[in-house]
Design a protein around this motif. Sequence first.
Motif, mmCIF file in Angstrom:
data_model
loop_
_atom_site.group_PDB
_atom_site.id
_atom_site.type_symbol
_atom_site.label_atom_id
_atom_site.label_comp_id
_atom_site.label_asym_id
_atom_site.label_seq_id
_atom_site.Cartn_x
_atom_site.Cartn_y
_atom_site.Cartn_z
ATOM 1 N N GLY A 32 35.567 43.665 47.235
ATOM 2 C CA GLY A 32 35.806 44.626 46.164
ATOM 3 C C GLY A 32 36.948 45.546 46.534
ATOM 4 N N GLY A 33 37.382 45.464 47.794
ATOM 5 C CA GLY A 33 38.471 46.289 48.306
ATOM 6 C C GLY A 33 39.740 45.470 48.474
ATOM 7 N N THR A 34 40.498 45.768 49.543
ATOM 8 C CA THR A 34 41.791 45.124 49.782
ATOM 9 C C THR A 34 41.782 44.368 51.097
ATOM 10 O OG1 THR A 34 42.895 46.900 48.580
ATOM 11 C CG2 THR A 34 44.270 45.546 50.005
ATOM 12 N N LEU A 68 34.902 37.624 44.388
ATOM 13 C CA LEU A 68 35.904 38.656 44.181
ATOM 14 C C LEU A 68 35.468 39.543 43.021
ATOM 15 C CD1 LEU A 68 39.053 36.376 44.396
ATOM 16 C CD2 LEU A 68 38.152 37.852 46.204
ATOM 17 N N TYR A 69 35.496 40.844 43.238
ATOM 18 C CA TYR A 69 35.104 41.796 42.204
ATOM 19 C C TYR A 69 36.348 42.378 41.554
ATOM 20 C CZ TYR A 69 30.490 41.056 43.973
ATOM 21 O OH TYR A 69 29.318 40.460 44.334
ATOM 22 N N GLY A 70 36.183 43.059 40.419
ATOM 23 C CA GLY A 70 37.300 43.545 39.616
ATOM 24 C C GLY A 70 38.331 44.355 40.373
ATOM 25 N N SER A 71 37.897 45.096 41.397
ATOM 26 C CA SER A 71 38.809 45.943 42.157
ATOM 27 C C SER A 71 39.430 45.227 43.358
ATOM 28 C CB SER A 71 38.064 47.194 42.638
ATOM 29 O OG SER A 71 36.939 46.815 43.424
ATOM 30 N N GLU A 100 33.966 40.711 37.171
ATOM 31 C CA GLU A 100 34.835 41.786 36.693
ATOM 32 C C GLU A 100 34.283 43.190 36.943
ATOM 33 O OE1 GLU A 100 37.952 41.447 35.794
ATOM 34 O OE2 GLU A 100 37.747 39.302 36.085
ATOM 35 N N THR A 101 33.073 43.306 37.489
ATOM 36 C CA THR A 101 32.556 44.639 37.822
ATOM 37 C C THR A 101 33.253 45.132 39.088
ATOM 38 O OG1 THR A 101 30.735 43.797 39.189
ATOM 39 C CG2 THR A 101 30.315 44.068 36.829
#
Length: 91
Positions: free
Chosen positions: A54-56, A68-71, A87-88
């Motif tokens: 959810g991060g980088t 993989l999450y939206g962010s 997409e959350t």
Amino acid sequence: MIAPGTRVQGSLFSEGGVHIGGEVEGDVIAKSYVIVTPGAVVHGKIEARDVYVGGTVHGDIWAIELELYGSAECNGEIEAIRITKDETNGV
């Protein structure tokens, strides 16, 4: 757990799982799972059976299953048997 606001320099190895909420400069290798939460950053490769981002991640990712999450932001090569996109923004 690498808590938010914590910075680790060097590679991490785990017989279980690793939960990253801060920043890691080095490779992260776990037998079970790696979780990179929103706002967290990894500068290095990630290898685990299950990887949740959810991060980088600035590095390659190897996993059996990758979510993989939206962010999520991934800058590197990805090798996974199964990749899903949610997409959350939460992990």
